[in-house]
Design an enzyme around this catalytic site. Structure first.
Site, PDB file in Angstrom:
ATOM      1  N   GLU A 225       9.209  -3.891  10.154  1.00 32.09           N
ATOM      2  CA  GLU A 225       9.554  -2.570   9.608  1.00 32.09           C
ATOM      3  C   GLU A 225      10.110  -1.670  10.705  1.00 32.09           C
ATOM      4  O   GLU A 225       9.498  -1.502  11.768  1.00 32.09           O
ATOM      5  CB  GLU A 225       8.314  -1.929   8.964  1.00 32.09           C
ATOM      6  CG  GLU A 225       8.621  -0.550   8.401  1.00 32.09           C
ATOM      7  CD  GLU A 225       7.641  -0.066   7.351  1.00 32.09           C
ATOM      8  OE1 GLU A 225       6.684  -0.780   7.010  1.00 32.09           O
ATOM      9  OE2 GLU A 225       7.862   1.067   6.875  1.00 32.09           O
TER      10      GLU A 225
ATOM     11  N   ASP B 173       0.832  -1.209   0.000  1.00 30.88           N
ATOM     12  CA  ASP B 173       0.000   0.000   0.000  1.00 30.88           C
ATOM     13  C   ASP B 173       0.867   1.260   0.000  1.00 30.88           C
ATOM     14  O   ASP B 173       0.345   2.383  -0.043  1.00 30.88           O
ATOM     15  CB  ASP B 173      -1.042  -0.014   1.127  1.00 30.88           C
ATOM     16  CG  ASP B 173      -0.439  -0.090   2.513  1.00 30.88           C
ATOM     17  OD1 ASP B 173       0.804  -0.141   2.627  1.00 30.88           O
ATOM     18  OD2 ASP B 173      -1.217  -0.098   3.493  1.00 30.88           O
ATOM     19  N   SER B 174       2.194   1.092  -0.008  1.00 31.85           N
ATOM     20  CA  SER B 174       3.102   2.210  -0.296  1.00 31.85           C
ATOM     21  C   SER B 174       2.771   2.774  -1.687  1.00 31.85           C
ATOM     22  O   SER B 174       3.162   3.904  -2.025  1.00 31.85           O
ATOM     23  CB  SER B 174       4.569   1.757  -0.241  1.00 31.85           C
ATOM     24  OG  SER B 174       4.748   0.571  -0.986  1.00 31.85           O
TER      25      SER B 174
ATOM     26  N   LYS C   2      -1.149  -9.586   2.963  1.00 30.60           N
ATOM     27  CA  LYS C   2      -0.415  -9.061   4.127  1.00 30.60           C
ATOM     28  C   LYS C   2      -1.324  -8.105   4.874  1.00 30.60           C
ATOM     29  O   LYS C   2      -2.086  -7.354   4.261  1.00 30.60           O
ATOM     30  CB  LYS C   2       0.862  -8.348   3.661  1.00 30.60           C
ATOM     31  CG  LYS C   2       1.639  -7.673   4.798  1.00 30.60           C
ATOM     32  CD  LYS C   2       3.035  -7.259   4.377  1.00 30.60           C
ATOM     33  CE  LYS C   2       3.131  -5.920   3.700  1.00 30.60           C
ATOM     34  NZ  LYS C   2       2.659  -4.775   4.485  1.00 30.60           N
TER      35      LYS C   2
ATOM     36  N   GLU D   7      -1.383  -5.550   8.712  1.00 30.64           N
ATOM     37  CA  GLU D   7      -0.553  -4.962   9.759  1.00 30.64           C
ATOM     38  C   GLU D   7      -1.112  -5.288  11.144  1.00 30.64           C
ATOM     39  O   GLU D   7      -2.323  -5.198  11.349  1.00 30.64           O
ATOM     40  CB  GLU D   7      -0.492  -3.435   9.588  1.00 30.64           C
ATOM     41  CG  GLU D   7       0.188  -3.001   8.303  1.00 30.64           C
ATOM     42  CD  GLU D   7       0.341  -1.478   8.196  1.00 30.64           C
ATOM     43  OE1 GLU D   7       0.012  -0.756   9.161  1.00 30.64           O
ATOM     44  OE2 GLU D   7       0.805  -1.024   7.139  1.00 30.64           O
TER      45      GLU D   7
HETATM   46  O1  KIV Z   1       3.520  -1.119   1.523  1.00 32.66           O
HETATM   47  C1  KIV Z   1       4.717  -1.438   1.539  1.00 32.66           C
HETATM   48  O2  KIV Z   1       5.503  -1.123   0.636  1.00 32.66           O
HETATM   49  C2  KIV Z   1       5.205  -2.198   2.684  1.00 32.66           C
HETATM   50  C3  KIV Z   1       6.678  -2.370   2.803  1.00 32.66           C
HETATM   51  C4  KIV Z   1       7.258  -1.146   3.415  1.00 32.66           C
HETATM   52  C5  KIV Z   1       7.044  -3.577   3.555  1.00 32.66           C
HETATM   53  O3  KIV Z   1       4.445  -2.624   3.495  1.00 32.66           O
END
Ligand code: KIV
Length: 255
Positions: free
Chosen positions: A182, A46-47, A113, A115
């Protein structure tokens, strides 16, 4: 085991054998290039919100954004495990988490994934028992940046490291295949890695403290020059290359 579970299991079994390699990808051409390098895992992170969509942080990313980009990455990927990030507010309870995760799987992700630790274990359990592999994410949690008032290092005290471990063990027990750590301080990252049976995949945790490394692709290739995290190691300067190429194009036109 279904094919996605088999793929996630191959990744899990890398612990103690060789370092696991991972990068983010958000589009077809990047995914295809990265997949051809033999990278183990491509995270449609989600980056995306910051480095592709131009938002200030990941809290603006929606499930539709993630489905769209996961599908593009999946079309470019033959071998790597494609990991789809569940964005903020899409995993409030086990059933909603399963419904939304299935949408990422249908778009081509092999695993999802999310969090958080202790508070997510029931959702991870629900996903894994329904055949969806999960990778956890602990330490600094970007989806909580507003509550936390910024991006802060985690695991600074023994107490904090133990708290992260509790969450990690709960995720492991719930069937998670690996855990992204992270911005955990190196000593705590080493402690977590040594305490778990599943691989840790580090970002901003110092070199060699996790079972694998993940990096944001735009940091690695230097295509997002406006913000580069302090721990990032740019290995190319794509932003300058783009500017130069377009300058050449404009020079020819006006010529
Ligand atoms: O969204 C992302 O790019 C991430 C990485 C920083 C692990 O969760």
């Amino acid at each position: 085991m279904n094919p996605n579970q088999q793929k996630a299991e191959q990744l899990r079994l890398l612990k103690g054998k060789r370092p696991l390699s991972a990068l983010t990808a958000y589009d077809y051409p990047t995914a295809r290039l990265l997949d051809e390098t033999g990278i183990d895992l491509l995270l449609v992170g989600d980056s995306l919100g910051m480095v592709v969509l131009g938002y200030p942080d990941t809290t603006h990313v929606t499930l539709d954004h993630m489905i769209h980009h996961t599908a593009a990455v999946a079309r470019g990927t033959k071998n790597s495990l494609v990991l789809g990030d569940l964005p903020i507010n899409t995993y409030p309870d086990p059933d909603t988490t399963l419904t939304n995760s299935q949408k990422l799987i249908d778009a081509g992700a092999h695993a999802v994934k999310l969090e958080g630790g202790l508070n997510q274990a029931d959702k991870v359990q629900h996903l894994t028992s329904n055949g969806i592999p999960v990778i956890g994410h602990l330490g600094m949690l970007p989806q909580r940046v507003k509550e936390e008032g910024g991006y802060k290092k985690k695991g600074r005290t023994e107490e904090e490291a133990k708290q992260i471990l509790k969450g990690a063990l709960a995720l492991q027990e719930a069937g998670a295949s690996a855990i992204v750590l992270e911005s955990v301080i190196p000593k705590a990252a080493r402690y977590l890695t040594d305490s778990l049976n599943i691989p840790t995949i580090g970002i901003g945790c110092g070199k060699g403290n996790c079972d694998g490394e993940i990096a944001v692709i735009t940091d690695v290739i230097g295509s997002y020059p406006w913000f580069v995290p302090p721990f990032a190691i740019p290995r190319a300067d794509v932003a300058t290359q783009i500017t130069k190429a377009v300058q050449g194009y404009l020079d020819d036109l006006t010529g």
